[in-house]
Scaffold this active site. Structure first.
Site, PDB file in Angstrom:
ATOM      1  N   ASP A  28      52.038  40.673  36.110  1.00 29.30           N
ATOM      2  CA  ASP A  28      52.211  39.297  36.601  1.00 29.30           C
ATOM      3  C   ASP A  28      53.221  38.507  36.107  1.00 29.30           C
ATOM      4  O   ASP A  28      54.185  39.306  35.356  1.00 29.30           O
ATOM      5  CB  ASP A  28      51.119  38.485  35.787  1.00 29.30           C
ATOM      6  CG  ASP A  28      49.567  38.740  36.186  1.00 29.30           C
ATOM      7  OD1 ASP A  28      49.289  38.968  37.368  1.00 29.30           O
ATOM      8  OD2 ASP A  28      48.522  38.381  35.361  1.00 29.30           O
TER       9      ASP A  28
ATOM     10  N   ASP B  45      47.020  37.677  43.313  1.00 30.27           N
ATOM     11  CA  ASP B  45      45.951  36.780  42.985  1.00 30.27           C
ATOM     12  C   ASP B  45      46.118  35.478  43.771  1.00 30.27           C
ATOM     13  O   ASP B  45      45.202  35.089  44.084  1.00 30.27           O
ATOM     14  CB  ASP B  45      46.605  36.296  41.280  1.00 30.27           C
ATOM     15  CG  ASP B  45      46.351  37.504  40.387  1.00 30.27           C
ATOM     16  OD1 ASP B  45      45.689  38.340  40.670  1.00 30.27           O
ATOM     17  OD2 ASP B  45      47.264  37.202  39.247  1.00 30.27           O
TER      18      ASP B  45
END
Length: 164
Positions: free
Chosen positions: A123, A141
């Site tokens: 991330d 995402d």
């Protein structure tokens, strides 16, 4: 009765490839240029923050000892197969649904690759207001969320627009 792939929603699978290239490319650049935990401010309220993520959204099962890697991998594979079947059964002209499915598949496969290759999801997008930070996320995402939003939007459109 056999039908041409180009006449089905599978015609939109090229979008899966685009999402994968952008997602995996961004994660590669982060891992090559940042140490995990490094943060670089981009704009007010937006940082690049390299992080390893072992759970799912909002830390779900993040500290579960490793078995969740395979659990989430199975979910990603199952959802990707289910959505690919739905694309096959739909017409290529059902653009909104097929684009949504392709975005979700691309995002799911991007995070699946991370789980299988690295053992965690990379991330890097850190959005914040003041001292409050939203959960760090990645482009996969984002693709999943945009795809889900398109499915919800499609549900509100008149039936004529759904066929476009």
């Amino acid at each position: 009765m056999s039908q041409s792939i180009c006449s089905t929603g599978l015609r939109w699978l090229w979008l899966v490839v685009i999402v994968l290239i952008i997602d995996l490319g961004s994660k590669y650049l982060i891992l090559q240029n940042f140490a995990l935990g490094d943060t670089v401010p981009l704009f007010p309220s937006l940082n690049l923050h390299a992080s390893a993520y072992y759970g799912a959204a909002f830390s779900f099962l993040a500290d579960s000892g490793g078995w969740q890697r395979w659990f989430f991998a199975g979910i990603a594979i199952g959802i990707s197969v289910l959505l690919a079947v739905m694309m096959y059964r739909s017409k290529a002209t059902q653009k909104l649904n097929n684009i949504a499915y392709a975005l979700i598949i691309g995002g799911a496969l991007g995070n699946l690759f991370d789980r299988l290759w690295h053992g965690f999801v990379v991330d890097m997008i850190d959005f914040y207001v003041g001292d409050w930070h939203f959960a760090t996320f990645n482009l996969a995402d984002t693709a999943i969320c945009v795809g889900a939003a398109l499915i919800v939007l499609e549900g509100f459109l008149p039936s004529k627009a759904k066929k476009q």
